[in-house]
Design a protein around this motif. Sequence first.
Motif, PDB file in Angstrom:
ATOM      1  N   ASP A  24       1.017   8.563 -10.838  1.00  0.00           N
ATOM      2  CA  ASP A  24      -0.059   8.025 -11.653  1.00  0.00           C
ATOM      3  C   ASP A  24       0.499   7.513 -12.975  1.00  0.00           C
ATOM      4  O   ASP A  24       1.475   8.045 -13.508  1.00  0.00           O
ATOM      5  N   GLY A  25      -0.142   6.499 -13.500  1.00  0.00           N
ATOM      6  CA  GLY A  25       0.268   5.915 -14.768  1.00  0.00           C
ATOM      7  C   GLY A  25       0.349   4.402 -14.663  1.00  0.00           C
ATOM      8  O   GLY A  25      -0.084   3.797 -13.694  1.00  0.00           O
ATOM      9  N   ARG A  26       0.936   3.825 -15.675  1.00  0.00           N
ATOM     10  CA  ARG A  26       1.038   2.366 -15.777  1.00  0.00           C
ATOM     11  C   ARG A  26       2.435   1.920 -15.390  1.00  0.00           C
ATOM     12  O   ARG A  26       3.420   2.561 -15.755  1.00  0.00           O
ATOM     13  N   PHE A  27       2.513   0.815 -14.655  1.00  0.00           N
ATOM     14  CA  PHE A  27       3.811   0.194 -14.431  1.00  0.00           C
ATOM     15  C   PHE A  27       3.702  -1.303 -14.628  1.00  0.00           C
ATOM     16  O   PHE A  27       2.660  -1.917 -14.405  1.00  0.00           O
ATOM     17  N   GLN A  28       4.792  -1.867 -15.121  1.00  0.00           N
ATOM     18  CA  GLN A  28       4.883  -3.296 -15.384  1.00  0.00           C
ATOM     19  C   GLN A  28       6.324  -3.715 -15.132  1.00  0.00           C
ATOM     20  O   GLN A  28       7.223  -3.285 -15.847  1.00  0.00           O
ATOM     21  N   PRO A  29       6.541  -4.518 -14.103  1.00  0.00           N
ATOM     22  CA  PRO A  29       7.909  -4.958 -13.831  1.00  0.00           C
ATOM     23  C   PRO A  29       8.485  -5.719 -15.023  1.00  0.00           C
ATOM     24  O   PRO A  29       7.735  -6.391 -15.751  1.00  0.00           O
ATOM     25  N   PRO A  30       9.788  -5.629 -15.234  1.00  0.00           N
ATOM     26  CA  PRO A  30      10.412  -6.356 -16.343  1.00  0.00           C
ATOM     27  C   PRO A  30      10.077  -7.848 -16.279  1.00  0.00           C
ATOM     28  O   PRO A  30      10.160  -8.475 -15.226  1.00  0.00           O
ATOM     29  N   GLY A  31       9.647  -8.387 -17.401  1.00  0.00           N
ATOM     30  CA  GLY A  31       9.337  -9.805 -17.501  1.00  0.00           C
ATOM     31  C   GLY A  31       7.966 -10.211 -16.976  1.00  0.00           C
ATOM     32  O   GLY A  31       7.561 -11.361 -17.129  1.00  0.00           O
ATOM     33  N   ALA A  32       7.228  -9.294 -16.362  1.00  0.00           N
ATOM     34  CA  ALA A  32       5.904  -9.628 -15.810  1.00  0.00           C
ATOM     35  C   ALA A  32       4.855  -9.641 -16.914  1.00  0.00           C
ATOM     36  O   ALA A  32       4.885  -8.806 -17.821  1.00  0.00           O
ATOM     37  N   GLU A  33       3.934 -10.580 -16.835  1.00  0.00           N
ATOM     38  CA  GLU A  33       2.804 -10.621 -17.764  1.00  0.00           C
ATOM     39  C   GLU A  33       1.718  -9.641 -17.346  1.00  0.00           C
ATOM     40  O   GLU A  33       0.908  -9.238 -18.165  1.00  0.00           O
ATOM     41  N   TRP A  34       1.672  -9.294 -16.090  1.00  0.00           N
ATOM     42  CA  TRP A  34       0.654  -8.408 -15.550  1.00  0.00           C
ATOM     43  C   TRP A  34       1.148  -6.965 -15.576  1.00  0.00           C
ATOM     44  O   TRP A  34       2.338  -6.710 -15.703  1.00  0.00           O
ATOM     45  N   PHE A  35       0.206  -6.035 -15.437  1.00  0.00           N
ATOM     46  CA  PHE A  35       0.560  -4.625 -15.312  1.00  0.00           C
ATOM     47  C   PHE A  35      -0.418  -3.974 -14.354  1.00  0.00           C
ATOM     48  O   PHE A  35      -1.442  -4.556 -13.972  1.00  0.00           O
ATOM     49  N   CYS A  36      -0.107  -2.755 -13.950  1.00  0.00           N
ATOM     50  CA  CYS A  36      -0.936  -2.015 -13.001  1.00  0.00           C
ATOM     51  C   CYS A  36      -1.066  -0.575 -13.479  1.00  0.00           C
ATOM     52  O   CYS A  36      -0.085   0.031 -13.898  1.00  0.00           O
ATOM     53  N   SER A  37      -2.283  -0.061 -13.406  1.00  0.00           N
ATOM     54  CA  SER A  37      -2.545   1.343 -13.712  1.00  0.00           C
ATOM     55  C   SER A  37      -2.991   2.037 -12.435  1.00  0.00           C
ATOM     56  O   SER A  37      -3.856   1.531 -11.725  1.00  0.00           O
TER      57      SER A  37
ATOM     58  N   LEU B 117       0.836  -1.205   0.000  1.00  0.00           N
ATOM     59  CA  LEU B 117       0.000   0.000   0.000  1.00  0.00           C
ATOM     60  C   LEU B 117       0.867   1.249   0.000  1.00  0.00           C
ATOM     61  O   LEU B 117       0.614   2.193  -0.759  1.00  0.00           O
ATOM     62  N   GLU B 118       1.904   1.260   0.817  1.00  0.00           N
ATOM     63  CA  GLU B 118       2.779   2.431   0.900  1.00  0.00           C
ATOM     64  C   GLU B 118       3.457   2.715  -0.443  1.00  0.00           C
ATOM     65  O   GLU B 118       3.519   3.856  -0.886  1.00  0.00           O
ATOM     66  N   ALA B 119       3.952   1.659  -1.082  1.00  0.00           N
ATOM     67  CA  ALA B 119       4.638   1.834  -2.364  1.00  0.00           C
ATOM     68  C   ALA B 119       3.664   2.291  -3.450  1.00  0.00           C
ATOM     69  O   ALA B 119       3.994   3.162  -4.261  1.00  0.00           O
ATOM     70  N   LEU B 120       2.478   1.699  -3.486  1.00  0.00           N
ATOM     71  CA  LEU B 120       1.491   2.097  -4.493  1.00  0.00           C
ATOM     72  C   LEU B 120       1.043   3.542  -4.292  1.00  0.00           C
ATOM     73  O   LEU B 120       0.908   4.294  -5.259  1.00  0.00           O
ATOM     74  N   CYS B 121       0.837   3.937  -3.034  1.00  0.00           N
ATOM     75  CA  CYS B 121       0.428   5.322  -2.750  1.00  0.00           C
ATOM     76  C   CYS B 121       1.514   6.316  -3.156  1.00  0.00           C
ATOM     77  O   CYS B 121       1.206   7.432  -3.584  1.00  0.00           O
TER      78      CYS B 121
END
Length: 156
Positions: free
Chosen positions: A37-50, A29-33
């Motif tokens: 704003d925007g999209r992030f996707q860790p290298p090699g991950a199939e998932w992403f987060c907006s 929660l702390e890191a996400l807060c």
Amino acid sequence: MITGNLGALELATLPAALLRILMRPECSLEALCAREDGRFQPPGAEWFCSIGNANTSPAAERHTEFHREWLDIQVVLEGEEIIGFDTQNATGQSAVERKPDLYILDNPELANEILLRSGDFVTFAPGEPHRALCCTTHPAVVRKAVFKVPASALKE
């Protein structure tokens, strides 16, 4: 559908693939807060987060959607919202594909609602209809992180 709080992931009974995502340090929660704003996707991950702000509104003004290929993890970072949902698979229902894998249902009845506040999350598997961003008492801004996880990730 699974609900929980990022501060108590061990109680959420998440599938291993989803638990691994939410246990990552950059998904606390702390890191996400703290993230912009925007999209992030860790290298090699199939998932992403907006991550971003959205406005809540009365349920009657919100659309109901479902996905076929992606699972949602919706996390409230700031504010609160009500999400309406149903446990009946919507995949066979009449729907309009507004964007790739975003199907909008025409006025479905949703039997359930859940109130989410900062740190709370809910998952929606492919086919689960949900109406997000419904206001609690009056329209307001809510900041959310929405993870998109391919359904294939659950087939480990």
